[in-house]
Design an enzyme around this catalytic site. Structure first.
Site, short mmCIF file in Angstrom:
data_model
loop_
_atom_site.label_atom_id
_atom_site.label_comp_id
_atom_site.label_asym_id
_atom_site.label_seq_id
_atom_site.Cartn_x
_atom_site.Cartn_y
_atom_site.Cartn_z
N LYS A 9 58.05 -31.99 -16.27
CA LYS A 9 57.02 -32.98 -15.86
C LYS A 9 57.35 -34.28 -16.14
CE LYS A 9 56.57 -34.62 -20.45
NZ LYS A 9 57.58 -35.45 -20.78
N ASP A 136 53.95 -30.82 -25.61
CA ASP A 136 53.98 -30.68 -24.08
C ASP A 136 53.61 -29.42 -23.66
OD1 ASP A 136 54.75 -33.43 -24.01
OD2 ASP A 136 56.46 -33.06 -23.84
P1 ATP Z 1 60.17 -33.62 -24.26
O1 ATP Z 1 59.78 -34.41 -22.94
O2 ATP Z 1 59.27 -32.49 -24.39
O3 ATP Z 1 60.17 -34.68 -25.56
P2 ATP Z 1 62.83 -33.41 -23.87
O4 ATP Z 1 62.87 -33.12 -22.10
O5 ATP Z 1 63.18 -34.94 -24.04
O6 ATP Z 1 61.56 -32.86 -24.30
P3 ATP Z 1 64.25 -30.83 -24.14
O7 ATP Z 1 65.20 -30.81 -22.77
O8 ATP Z 1 62.89 -30.16 -23.85
O9 ATP Z 1 64.00 -32.48 -24.40
O10 ATP Z 1 65.15 -30.69 -25.42
C1 ATP Z 1 64.63 -31.07 -26.73
C2 ATP Z 1 65.36 -30.15 -27.66
O11 ATP Z 1 64.83 -28.84 -27.75
C3 ATP Z 1 66.63 -30.36 -27.70
O12 ATP Z 1 67.23 -30.56 -29.15
C4 ATP Z 1 67.23 -28.76 -27.37
O13 ATP Z 1 68.03 -28.27 -28.11
C5 ATP Z 1 65.92 -27.80 -28.12
N1 ATP Z 1 65.46 -26.68 -27.11
C6 ATP Z 1 64.78 -25.66 -27.56
N2 ATP Z 1 64.58 -24.62 -26.71
C7 ATP Z 1 65.03 -25.47 -25.63
C8 ATP Z 1 65.08 -24.87 -24.43
N3 ATP Z 1 64.51 -23.89 -23.96
N4 ATP Z 1 65.57 -25.77 -23.39
C9 ATP Z 1 65.88 -26.92 -23.71
N5 ATP Z 1 66.11 -27.36 -24.95
C10 ATP Z 1 65.67 -26.52 -25.70
#
Ligand code: ATP
Length: 305
Positions: A9, A136
């Site tokens: 997203k 989210d």
């Molecule tokens: P958001 O936009 O929801 O804040 P993000 O895109 O910045 O999230 P993600 O890539 O979703 O960040 O990862 C956030 C944290 O979640 C990381 O510290 C990661 O280790 C953990 N995590 C747990 N499960 C997953 C997964 N399936 N894929 C990616 N990261 C994961």
């Protein structure tokens, strides 16, 4: 076996206006699914417990993974054991980029396991389990173009999604910096003092009309950049100079730029597919960032087979 696609997203608008007693934040956001996806396979096995693998070794493959947590939460809700489960995540969504990759995988797990375990659970039940797992997640279960508020659990589809209007047949140039941002660290940088806020965001979040009017205005002109707002931008660019440099570079190249979620990814909106492709191909990085063209998607999770 069941295979599902989980969509990333972008936040086209993100206002964080309050810290709640439960430590979640109240927010108002316009979220848009885009066609950058992880692909997840779920398979029942004869053994006991979860075996999780992921193509990206930055992602934990233990009980902290949101897919694992989704399986445990869904099993608890359905009053059953997880049983034997083999899960593989083919990770294409950048990690810690503000694109909700973990939440998208979590949403995909809830939908896939409801199917695989043949559970009689309504979408509403999945949404409430998802809301407990992350702000989210409810949006990622449904996807498309949504106005999201409260702690992320209040969802309202926009009257017209971004791809519903001929004026909006464009795409995004998404820029992925080499810098990762941990979401809790970014939240720690926000100065949330409601007494300093010029607008009453609680009221705006309650009635939606101001945001809906701005959205309809953007839809009718095709100019989404006029909506763009993200409370994380100033604090994030103050801490990470390379992200400030990338932001300026994207803005010089495309006319505007916006951080997604708590960063580090940024994007610009281009009003046609050709312009989105051309802007992406001609983008010159300044700090090791990579540009990719991505396009609006209508759902958050898709069952493939
Ligand atoms: P958001 O936009 O929801 O804040 P993000 O895109 O910045 O999230 P993600 O890539 O979703 O960040 O990862 C956030 C944290 O979640 C990381 O510290 C990661 O280790 C953990 N995590 C747990 N499960 C997953 C997964 N399936 N894929 C990616 N990261 C994961």
């Amino acid at each position: 076996m069941i295979r599902v696609r989980a969509y990333a997203k972008l936040n086209l608008f993100l206002k964080i206006y309050d810290l709640r007693p439960d430590k979640f934040h109240n927010l108002v956001s316009i979220m848009q699914s885009v066609d950058l996806t992880d692909v997840l396979d779920f398979e029942l096995t004869d053994g006991e417990g979860i075996t999780l693998t992921c193509s990206n070794d930055q992602v934990p493959v233990d009980e902290t993974n949101l897919v694992w947590r989704a399986a445990a939460a869904l099993a608890a809700r359905a009053d059953r054991d997880v049983g034997g489960l083999k899960i593989h995540i083919e990770k294409n969504i950048p990690v810690k980029g503000g694109l909700a990759g973990g939440s998208a995988d979590c949403a995909a797990a809830l939908i896939a396991l409801r199917d695989l375990w043949k559970l009689e659970l309504e979408d509403g039940a999945l949404l409430s389990i998802g809301a407990e797992l992350g702000s989210d997640v409810p949006f990622c279960i449904i996807g498309g173009t949504m106005l999201v508020s409260n702690r992320g659990e209040r969802l309202e589809p926009m009257a017209e999604g971004i791809s519903a209007s001929a004026k909006c047949a464009g795409g995004f140039m998404l820029v992925v910096p080499p810098t990762d941002i941990e979401t809790p660290v970014a939240y720690g940088l926000l100065d949330i003092d409601r007494s300093k806020q010029e607008l009453d965001w609680k009221d705006i979040a309650e009635d939606y009309s101001l945001i809906r009017d701005s959205w309809m205005n953007a839809i009718s002109t095709g100019e989404f950049a006029m909506l763009f707002c993200n409370d994380f931008e100033t604090p994030v660019y103050n801490v990470w100079q390379e992200l400030a440099d990338i932001y300026n570079n994207v803005r010089n190249h495309a006319g505007h730029a916006l951080l997604s979620g708590s960063g580090s990814c940024m994007f610009a909106w281009l009003p046609s597919v050709e312009e989105a492709m051309r802007a992406t191909e001609t983008y010159n990085p300044v700090a090791g960032e990579v540009a990719i063209a991505v396009f609006p998607a209508k759902s958050g999770v898709e069952i493939l087979e």
